[in-house]
Design a protein around this motif. Structure first.
Motif, PDB file in Angstrom:
ATOM      1  N   ILE A   1      31.471  35.806  25.111  1.00  0.00           N
ATOM      2  CA  ILE A   1      31.281  35.543  26.538  1.00  0.00           C
ATOM      3  C   ILE A   1      31.465  36.850  27.302  1.00  0.00           C
ATOM      4  O   ILE A   1      32.448  37.562  27.093  1.00  0.00           O
ATOM      5  N   ILE A   2      30.514  37.167  28.175  1.00  0.00           N
ATOM      6  CA  ILE A   2      30.625  38.372  29.012  1.00  0.00           C
ATOM      7  C   ILE A   2      30.367  37.986  30.459  1.00  0.00           C
ATOM      8  O   ILE A   2      29.333  37.388  30.779  1.00  0.00           O
ATOM      9  N   GLY A   3      31.318  38.351  31.340  1.00  0.00           N
ATOM     10  CA  GLY A   3      31.183  38.005  32.745  1.00  0.00           C
ATOM     11  C   GLY A   3      31.201  39.193  33.676  1.00  0.00           C
ATOM     12  O   GLY A   3      30.198  39.538  34.294  1.00  0.00           O
ATOM     13  N   SER A   4      32.335  39.877  33.769  1.00  0.00           N
ATOM     14  CA  SER A   4      32.504  40.921  34.784  1.00  0.00           C
ATOM     15  C   SER A   4      31.467  42.031  34.682  1.00  0.00           C
ATOM     16  O   SER A   4      31.012  42.557  35.700  1.00  0.00           O
ATOM     17  N   ALA A   5      31.069  42.395  33.468  1.00  0.00           N
ATOM     18  CA  ALA A   5      30.078  43.467  33.309  1.00  0.00           C
ATOM     19  C   ALA A   5      28.751  43.084  33.947  1.00  0.00           C
ATOM     20  O   ALA A   5      28.071  43.928  34.550  1.00  0.00           O
ATOM     21  N   ILE A   6      28.384  41.815  33.834  1.00  0.00           N
ATOM     22  CA  ILE A   6      27.125  41.354  34.431  1.00  0.00           C
ATOM     23  C   ILE A   6      27.269  41.223  35.944  1.00  0.00           C
ATOM     24  O   ILE A   6      26.374  41.619  36.709  1.00  0.00           O
ATOM     25  N   VAL A   7      28.396  40.691  36.382  1.00  0.00           N
ATOM     26  CA  VAL A   7      28.644  40.569  37.821  1.00  0.00           C
ATOM     27  C   VAL A   7      28.651  41.941  38.481  1.00  0.00           C
ATOM     28  O   VAL A   7      28.172  42.115  39.611  1.00  0.00           O
ATOM     29  N   ASP A   8      29.145  42.945  37.767  1.00  0.00           N
ATOM     30  CA  ASP A   8      29.146  44.309  38.286  1.00  0.00           C
ATOM     31  C   ASP A   8      27.722  44.845  38.435  1.00  0.00           C
ATOM     32  O   ASP A   8      27.407  45.547  39.402  1.00  0.00           O
ATOM     33  N   ILE A   9      26.860  44.510  37.480  1.00  0.00           N
ATOM     34  CA  ILE A   9      25.443  44.901  37.593  1.00  0.00           C
ATOM     35  C   ILE A   9      24.829  44.282  38.846  1.00  0.00           C
ATOM     36  O   ILE A   9      24.104  44.948  39.605  1.00  0.00           O
TER      37      ILE A   9
ATOM     38  N   VAL B   1      27.899  34.660  39.041  1.00  0.00           N
ATOM     39  CA  VAL B   1      28.454  33.888  40.151  1.00  0.00           C
ATOM     40  C   VAL B   1      27.311  33.351  40.996  1.00  0.00           C
ATOM     41  O   VAL B   1      26.408  34.097  41.387  1.00  0.00           O
ATOM     42  N   ALA B   2      27.341  32.075  41.280  1.00  0.00           N
ATOM     43  CA  ALA B   2      26.281  31.443  42.065  1.00  0.00           C
ATOM     44  C   ALA B   2      26.250  31.987  43.493  1.00  0.00           C
ATOM     45  O   ALA B   2      27.285  32.171  44.133  1.00  0.00           O
ATOM     46  N   ASP B   3      25.043  32.275  43.950  1.00  0.00           N
ATOM     47  CA  ASP B   3      24.772  32.741  45.313  1.00  0.00           C
ATOM     48  C   ASP B   3      25.247  34.164  45.571  1.00  0.00           C
ATOM     49  O   ASP B   3      25.439  34.567  46.717  1.00  0.00           O
ATOM     50  N   ASP B   4      25.434  34.923  44.510  1.00  0.00           N
ATOM     51  CA  ASP B   4      25.750  36.348  44.634  1.00  0.00           C
ATOM     52  C   ASP B   4      24.559  37.152  44.130  1.00  0.00           C
ATOM     53  O   ASP B   4      24.239  37.071  42.933  1.00  0.00           O
ATOM     54  N   PRO B   5      23.873  37.918  44.961  1.00  0.00           N
ATOM     55  CA  PRO B   5      24.114  38.119  46.382  1.00  0.00           C
ATOM     56  C   PRO B   5      23.442  37.073  47.267  1.00  0.00           C
ATOM     57  O   PRO B   5      23.740  36.992  48.463  1.00  0.00           O
TER      58      PRO B   5
END
Length: 265
Positions: A224-232, A19-23
């Motif tokens: 495609i993997i998203g949530s696992a990376i965003v969680d990191i 996600v862009a600009d997170d954090p």
């Protein structure tokens, strides 16, 4: 065949998401670079949105963190511009239609072209509404990447025949988020899609371990993997890039094993 589709030739693709600009701005840039260096074939960058109907709580929380950081659509473009100074990895945006509509289809696609953005994934844009963005997308060489789900049914044929870049195959009913069980008809779903198109398929929604990535890579052309990376990113904050790259390498290795296993069967 588009530049995105060419990435899948004789190679199973890994497409991670952030996600862009997170954090914050600089960490997002570093995360994009880390994904590329870890072995990502395409990086999917999410443009934060207030009502992300396809996203689960992990990504929704990331959107809120980005809003707290002051993110704007302009910020997302600036993040990609900064990342482009360090990597030429293919990038696609995951965005919701209102963001593109408000910015202006022509202006948005033109800006994407300037930043070498290869495609757009727009979960809330039905196939029947695709025509309104296609003139601008075609003008600037932007693939509009369709989603096909376990409930697409009789619409699969027309979606697949009109696809470009790659087809985002949704692994399960519901929203994004890590899961241990997937739609048990995925092989049949991908096989049906392949009846109508040579455009590559990539499975997403819920995949979060190397073992799952390897399994999905035996079914489709990419993962495609998203949530696992965003969680990191959520857990590691500004220290995320190192962990993101390590995780990406583990997934890349698993997908490569899938390639090897297929070649030796």
């Amino acid at each position: 065949m588009s530049n995105l589709a060419n990435i899948f030739k004789n190679h199973k693709a890994f497409i991670p998401f952030v996600v862009a600009d997170d954090p914050d701005f600089d960490t997002t840039v570093a995360n994009i670079v880390a994904l590329a260096e870890g072995g990502a074939d395409i990086v999917e960058v999410g443009i934060p949105f207030s009502d992300p109907i396809a996203d689960g709580p992990v990504i929704q929380s990331a959107d809120l963190r980005a809003f707290a950081a002051g993110v704007r659509t302009k910020t997302v473009f600036e993040i990609v511009e900064a990342a482009r100074k360090q990597t030429d990895v293919p990038i696609v945006f995951l965005t919701y239609l209102n963001i593109v509509f408000k910015y202006g289809y022509e202006a948005f696609c033109k800006k994407c072209h300037e930043l070498a953005i290869s495609g757009l994934v727009i979960p809330d844009m039905p196939y029947e509404s695709k025509a309104e963005i296609m003139p601008a997308a075609n003008k600037y060489g932007i693939d509009i990447i369709p989603l096909i789900t376990p409930t697409s049914g009789h619409r699969i044929e027309k979606i697949a025949k009109d696809a470009s870049g790659f087809i985002y195959v949704v692994s399960s009913l519901g929203i994004t988020g890590e899961r241990n069980e997937f739609f048990n008809g995925l092989k049949d779903l991908v096989a049906e899609i392949k009846q109508y198109t040579d455009v590559p398929t990539a499975i997403g929604f819920g995949v979060h371990t190397p073992e799952q990535a390897k399994e999905m890579a035996t079914i489709a052309d990419g993962v495609i993997i998203g949530s696992a990376i965003v969680d990191i990113v959520d857990k590691q904050k500004q220290n995320a890039p190192e962990a993101v790259e390590k995780f990406t390498k583990s997934i890349r290795s698993a997908i490569n094993e899938s390639n090897t296993r297929k070649a030796t069967v």
